[in-house]
Design a protein around this motif. Sequence first.
Motif, PDB file in Angstrom:
ATOM      1  N   GLN A 249       0.860  -1.195   0.000  1.00  0.00           N
ATOM      2  CA  GLN A 249       0.000   0.000   0.000  1.00  0.00           C
ATOM      3  C   GLN A 249       0.885   1.229   0.000  1.00  0.00           C
ATOM      4  N   PRO A 250       0.805   2.150  -0.950  1.00  0.00           N
ATOM      5  CA  PRO A 250      -0.067   2.058  -2.117  1.00  0.00           C
ATOM      6  C   PRO A 250       0.341   0.917  -3.056  1.00  0.00           C
ATOM      7  N   SER A 251      -0.660   0.432  -3.786  1.00  0.00           N
ATOM      8  CA  SER A 251      -0.457  -0.739  -4.649  1.00  0.00           C
ATOM      9  C   SER A 251      -0.010  -0.295  -6.045  1.00  0.00           C
ATOM     10  N   ASP A 252       1.059   0.516  -6.080  1.00  0.00           N
ATOM     11  CA  ASP A 252       1.513   1.033  -7.372  1.00  0.00           C
ATOM     12  C   ASP A 252       2.269  -0.043  -8.154  1.00  0.00           C
ATOM     13  N   VAL A 253       2.475   0.219  -9.425  1.00  0.00           N
ATOM     14  CA  VAL A 253       3.042  -0.775 -10.332  1.00  0.00           C
ATOM     15  C   VAL A 253       4.377  -1.314  -9.809  1.00  0.00           C
ATOM     16  N   THR A 254       5.289  -0.429  -9.458  1.00  0.00           N
ATOM     17  CA  THR A 254       6.632  -0.868  -9.056  1.00  0.00           C
ATOM     18  C   THR A 254       6.570  -1.788  -7.842  1.00  0.00           C
TER      19      THR A 254
ATOM     20  N   ASN B 299      -4.534  -7.507 -24.121  1.00  0.00           N
ATOM     21  CA  ASN B 299      -3.208  -7.725 -24.724  1.00  0.00           C
ATOM     22  C   ASN B 299      -2.081  -7.420 -23.752  1.00  0.00           C
ATOM     23  N   GLY B 300      -2.225  -7.831 -22.526  1.00  0.00           N
ATOM     24  CA  GLY B 300      -1.153  -7.669 -21.545  1.00  0.00           C
ATOM     25  C   GLY B 300      -1.053  -6.278 -20.938  1.00  0.00           C
ATOM     26  N   VAL B 301      -1.959  -5.376 -21.323  1.00  0.00           N
ATOM     27  CA  VAL B 301      -1.937  -4.009 -20.785  1.00  0.00           C
ATOM     28  C   VAL B 301      -3.123  -3.837 -19.840  1.00  0.00           C
ATOM     29  N   THR B 302      -2.880  -3.288 -18.634  1.00  0.00           N
ATOM     30  CA  THR B 302      -3.962  -3.101 -17.670  1.00  0.00           C
ATOM     31  C   THR B 302      -4.663  -1.770 -17.959  1.00  0.00           C
ATOM     32  N   ARG B 303      -5.986  -1.834 -18.064  1.00  0.00           N
ATOM     33  CA  ARG B 303      -6.757  -0.688 -18.549  1.00  0.00           C
ATOM     34  C   ARG B 303      -7.600   0.014 -17.493  1.00  0.00           C
ATOM     35  N   THR B 304      -7.963  -0.676 -16.417  1.00  0.00           N
ATOM     36  CA  THR B 304      -8.748  -0.036 -15.352  1.00  0.00           C
ATOM     37  C   THR B 304      -8.097  -0.381 -14.017  1.00  0.00           C
ATOM     38  N   ALA B 305      -8.450   0.369 -12.977  1.00  0.00           N
ATOM     39  CA  ALA B 305      -7.833   0.147 -11.661  1.00  0.00           C
ATOM     40  C   ALA B 305      -8.793   0.631 -10.577  1.00  0.00           C
ATOM     41  N   ALA B 306      -9.960  -0.041 -10.467  1.00  0.00           N
ATOM     42  CA  ALA B 306     -10.967   0.421  -9.500  1.00  0.00           C
ATOM     43  C   ALA B 306     -10.470   0.286  -8.062  1.00  0.00           C
ATOM     44  N   ASN B 307      -9.749  -0.788  -7.767  1.00  0.00           N
ATOM     45  CA  ASN B 307      -9.352  -1.046  -6.375  1.00  0.00           C
ATOM     46  C   ASN B 307      -7.846  -1.165  -6.183  1.00  0.00           C
ATOM     47  N   VAL B 308      -7.082  -0.685  -7.165  1.00  0.00           N
ATOM     48  CA  VAL B 308      -5.618  -0.621  -7.023  1.00  0.00           C
ATOM     49  C   VAL B 308      -5.146   0.765  -7.474  1.00  0.00           C
ATOM     50  N   ASP B 309      -3.886   1.030  -7.236  1.00  0.00           N
ATOM     51  CA  ASP B 309      -3.321   2.344  -7.543  1.00  0.00           C
ATOM     52  C   ASP B 309      -3.484   2.707  -9.037  1.00  0.00           C
ATOM     53  N   HIS B 310      -3.719   3.969  -9.276  1.00  0.00           N
ATOM     54  CA  HIS B 310      -4.003   4.397 -10.654  1.00  0.00           C
ATOM     55  C   HIS B 310      -2.791   4.365 -11.586  1.00  0.00           C
ATOM     56  N   SER B 311      -1.605   4.085 -11.035  1.00  0.00           N
ATOM     57  CA  SER B 311      -0.444   3.918 -11.923  1.00  0.00           C
ATOM     58  C   SER B 311      -0.629   2.712 -12.851  1.00  0.00           C
ATOM     59  N   TRP B 312      -1.616   1.841 -12.543  1.00  0.00           N
ATOM     60  CA  TRP B 312      -1.864   0.672 -13.395  1.00  0.00           C
ATOM     61  C   TRP B 312      -2.616   1.028 -14.679  1.00  0.00           C
ATOM     62  N   LEU B 313      -3.196   2.212 -14.747  1.00  0.00           N
ATOM     63  CA  LEU B 313      -3.961   2.576 -15.949  1.00  0.00           C
ATOM     64  C   LEU B 313      -3.009   2.666 -17.140  1.00  0.00           C
ATOM     65  N   GLY B 314      -3.176   1.768 -18.097  1.00  0.00           N
ATOM     66  CA  GLY B 314      -2.326   1.769 -19.292  1.00  0.00           C
ATOM     67  C   GLY B 314      -0.941   1.162 -19.083  1.00  0.00           C
ATOM     68  N   ALA B 315      -0.721   0.478 -17.960  1.00  0.00           N
ATOM     69  CA  ALA B 315       0.607  -0.109 -17.693  1.00  0.00           C
ATOM     70  C   ALA B 315       0.839  -1.373 -18.538  1.00  0.00           C
ATOM     71  N   PRO B 316       2.050  -1.547 -19.098  1.00  0.00           N
ATOM     72  CA  PRO B 316       2.356  -2.755 -19.886  1.00  0.00           C
ATOM     73  C   PRO B 316       2.654  -3.932 -18.960  1.00  0.00           C
ATOM     74  N   ALA B 317       1.627  -4.400 -18.261  1.00  0.00           N
ATOM     75  CA  ALA B 317       1.803  -5.357 -17.172  1.00  0.00           C
ATOM     76  C   ALA B 317       2.541  -6.621 -17.591  1.00  0.00           C
ATOM     77  N   ARG B 318       2.120  -7.201 -18.708  1.00  0.00           N
ATOM     78  CA  ARG B 318       2.751  -8.470 -19.119  1.00  0.00           C
ATOM     79  C   ARG B 318       4.256  -8.283 -19.308  1.00  0.00           C
ATOM     80  N   ASP B 319       4.644  -7.200 -19.973  1.00  0.00           N
ATOM     81  CA  ASP B 319       6.072  -6.975 -20.217  1.00  0.00           C
ATOM     82  C   ASP B 319       6.816  -6.732 -18.902  1.00  0.00           C
ATOM     83  N   LEU B 320       6.197  -5.987 -17.990  1.00  0.00           N
ATOM     84  CA  LEU B 320       6.858  -5.689 -16.710  1.00  0.00           C
ATOM     85  C   LEU B 320       7.067  -6.960 -15.890  1.00  0.00           C
TER      86      LEU B 320
END
Length: 244
Positions: free
Chosen positions: A36-41, A70-91
């Motif tokens: 917490q916060p549940s940011d991408v890093t 396609n491996g990209v996170t598009r919404t973040a209702a209950n996690v940190d907003h740094s996930w909006l548009g994050a290339p999750a699969r690649d990370l």
Amino acid sequence: MAILGIDIGGSGIKGAPVDLDQGGFAEERVRLETPQPSDVTAVVATVAEVAGRFSGVERVGVTFPGVVQNGVTRTAANVDHSWLGAPARDLFTEALGLPVVVLNDADAAGIAEMTYGAGKGRKGVTIMLTFGTGIGSAVFIDDRLVPNTELGHIQLHGRDAELHASAQAREVEDLGWKEWAKNVQDYLRELERLLNPDLMIIGGGVSKKAEKFLPHIDVRTPLVPAALLNDAGIVGAALAASQA
Ligand code: BGC
């Protein structure tokens, strides 16, 4: 070689190697607190820590509590907003050094229930719902998934349905099981009105307490608790990774 499933939740990040013949864990699960916060890093580092607890891993499926395209996170209702548009699969792929598949948490749980659990062999339209921090949904025609349906965010009594009927809403509003069951019933009736499913499966953390609330819910669609309880996300993530 093992296939690992990792489930990112609002409070915990849980992972286990999965036995895909049985649809269960092949080793004991590891759970770490969601940062917490549940940011991408921070979350990527925690997922890598969970994966690092297991050896002989060949590939990994990771669930995310939001839309994943396609491996990209598009919404973040209950996690940190740094996930909006994050290339999750690649990370995740880079941090873990392994091939990774990322999918919505409820979609993963639904895939597991349709393969091993309460939806196995069912024909027609099945809606799997997970009640936790939010409400997740997975919609199937026979065993084919329509991904990223987000039915937890339909409007109910003028607000987001998950604010009314999630497991967290029960705690926040300090509702008894029977009172909360009425909220869930309102929600399920609205889904019936819109989608006319043949089966609804109730999953998420509350599925292990099904006897406390399911008897108070009156809907016309057959309604069953998830068979894999809260393990479905991990199992479904591994299954998705195995099929990728
Ligand atoms: C998210 C969904 C997720 C559900 C359960 C909702 O708030 O929008 O994508 O499946 O919570 O975590």
